[in-house]
Design a protein around this motif. Sequence first.
Motif, PDB file in Angstrom:
ATOM      1  N   PHE A   1      97.105  -2.429  11.564  1.00  0.00           N
ATOM      2  CA  PHE A   1      97.252  -3.243  12.728  1.00  0.00           C
ATOM      3  C   PHE A   1      98.364  -2.765  13.322  1.00  0.00           C
ATOM      4  N   LEU A   2      99.192  -2.720  12.725  1.00  0.00           N
ATOM      5  CA  LEU A   2     100.382  -2.477  13.876  1.00  0.00           C
ATOM      6  C   LEU A   2     100.101  -1.305  14.720  1.00  0.00           C
TER       7      LEU A   2
ATOM      8  N   LEU B   1      98.431  -2.186  17.223  1.00  0.00           N
ATOM      9  CA  LEU B   1      98.942  -2.729  18.480  1.00  0.00           C
ATOM     10  C   LEU B   1     100.590  -1.963  19.090  1.00  0.00           C
ATOM     11  N   PHE B   2     100.304  -1.393  17.989  1.00  0.00           N
ATOM     12  CA  PHE B   2     101.543  -0.526  19.096  1.00  0.00           C
ATOM     13  C   PHE B   2     101.150   0.591  20.000  1.00  0.00           C
TER      14      PHE B   2
ATOM     15  N   VAL C   1      97.591  -0.008  21.820  1.00  0.00           N
ATOM     16  CA  VAL C   1      97.652  -1.333  23.035  1.00  0.00           C
ATOM     17  C   VAL C   1      98.941  -1.855  23.944  1.00  0.00           C
ATOM     18  N   SER C   2     100.384  -1.542  23.463  1.00  0.00           N
ATOM     19  CA  SER C   2     100.976  -1.885  24.358  1.00  0.00           C
ATOM     20  C   SER C   2     101.459  -0.908  25.151  1.00  0.00           C
TER      21      SER C   2
ATOM     22  N   ALA D   1      97.584  -3.694   7.524  1.00  0.00           N
ATOM     23  CA  ALA D   1      99.129  -4.504   8.504  1.00  0.00           C
ATOM     24  C   ALA D   1      99.363  -3.491   8.969  1.00  0.00           C
TER      25      ALA D   1
ATOM     26  N   THR E   1      99.196   1.181  32.082  1.00  0.00           N
ATOM     27  CA  THR E   1      98.652   0.497  32.879  1.00  0.00           C
ATOM     28  C   THR E   1      99.820  -0.247  34.367  1.00  0.00           C
TER      29      THR E   1
ATOM     30  N   SER F   1      99.251  -0.922  28.004  1.00  0.00           N
ATOM     31  CA  SER F   1      99.076  -2.065  29.014  1.00  0.00           C
ATOM     32  C   SER F   1     100.560  -1.175  29.511  1.00  0.00           C
ATOM     33  N   ILE F   2     101.604  -0.545  29.469  1.00  0.00           N
ATOM     34  CA  ILE F   2     102.249   0.203  29.830  1.00  0.00           C
ATOM     35  C   ILE F   2     102.191   0.922  30.687  1.00  0.00           C
TER      36      ILE F   2
END
Lengths: 187, 187, 187
Positions: C7-8, C11-12, C14-15, C4, C21, C18-19
């Motif tokens: 995965f977190l 995810l972090f 990826v976030s 987990a 970008t 995205s910011i």
Amino acid sequence: MEAAKRFLLVLFLVSLLSISTAATTRKFRARKPCKRMVFYFHDIIYNGKNAKNATAAIVGAPAWGNRTILSGQNHFGDLVVFDDPITLDNNLHSTPVGRAQGFYIYDKKDIFTAWLGFSFVFNSTQHKGSINFAGADPLMNKTRDISVIGGTGDFFMARGVATLMTDAFEGEVYFRLRTDIKLYECW
Amino acid sequence: MEAAKRFLLVLFLVSLLSISTAATTRKFRARKPCKRMVFYFHDIIYNGKNAKNATAAIVGAPAWGNRTILSGQNHFGDLVVFDDPITLDNNLHSTPVGRAQGFYIYDKKDIFTAWLGFSFVFNSTQHKGSINFAGADPLMNKTRDISVIGGTGDFFMARGVATLMTDAFEGEVYFRLRTDIKLYECW
Amino acid sequence: MEAAKRFLLVLFLVSLLSISTAATTRKFRARKPCKRMVFYFHDIIYNGKNAKNATAAIVGAPAWGNRTILSGQNHFGDLVVFDDPITLDNNLHSTPVGRAQGFYIYDKKDIFTAWLGFSFVFNSTQHKGSINFAGADPLMNKTRDISVIGGTGDFFMARGVATLMTDAFEGEVYFRLRTDIKLYECW
């Protein structure tokens, strides 16, 4: 752990969504105006007799023309400068909300067509600033589109399209254009 | 699990933030220029006697005017073409860093107002390329804004606003414009 | 918990991605055109004898010039209006695919240089709409760039750069410009 996992999944999808939104902000932007305004402007061209009322004057003409009467061949070559009142409705005598200032050139021998470069200049409580336009105006078409190429003040950095429609045309002295301004970039 | 949950919450907020950033990139973009430059340009208009020094000439005039002397009624209808030196300070005799090339048309009978279409053309070690401008210039105002409608070379795809200020005005032969260029789109 | 956490972490990251970008969508946009087109247009200027074939005419001139013959000093001050055929190849007699309409002004005494404001107007099965251009044209350079300042119809909201090349120049009556249009903003 099941709840946490489900939450993680949602979070992950949300992240993906945000990535794709970021990457395509521009490409798939809806073609919906961020601002839309309709105005009328009124052009009274100087013809040697109407110095008091005229808002426009011929300042360039081809070798076969002159600057008092619009030339033959669909006015090909006539360059006109204008400072026209802008109104909210189609009444020449309504209180102007701004001025349309710039020029047009008739640029075709076979039919009436012009090229426009001008600004809408506003200085009222409602609007302060200017919108700048350029483009071809094949004025025998019922509607035709020109570009909003920039703006200042309330219309800072504006871009868009303006749809022109000849709302009235009286002899070769007066015309009135309906201008439907659709901004697609608003700051 | 508590730590993980708190972390998840932070992550979720970060994701939300990133979404809103993506969706509003444009709307809330700060109005801070990505490039700012100040230049002066110097316009010496031909008046029949200064052919050697003149950088501008009247090429269109209304029926009641001529092309040697600016016409009455606030020069309404006079079209002037120019190729003016650009300098970094307000001294006409400083080494030019480029040329301001284009035209202006006086477009109002009651007060001095013009419409401008021109470019700054640079070809030095410092700047190569051009910046294109268009807009209304109500020149009795202390400052007035026109649009930067495009650029090439070093100023590829530029957009922005330029604030003009009349820095000097001598009779009807010479004027100097301070041009404060603020680009809000830089590539 | 280890899985987990890993995965977190992903995810972090990826976030974060995205910011970043979202924030830089514009700044790092590749300088690759979203649309590219090459056209030729043909300008035949009226010289007092070619009224039938002429597609352009002098409509403004300096005090020392006239509107039938291009003036001395590199045509400084001559304002020309045109309605020129656009073709896909460099043959004047090919079927036109549109019209180039607008004006140019010779704006320099020492060498040939002009300022252009014009549109490409298309109304065929292949293209409907217009592309609007403005910019300086130092026409002694082999290639020179002007701005695409807007578009309508198929070219809605277009922005970009057009590279001009003089493809032919015959006396002072005919010239042909190759126009390599590169749009960097396509909607």
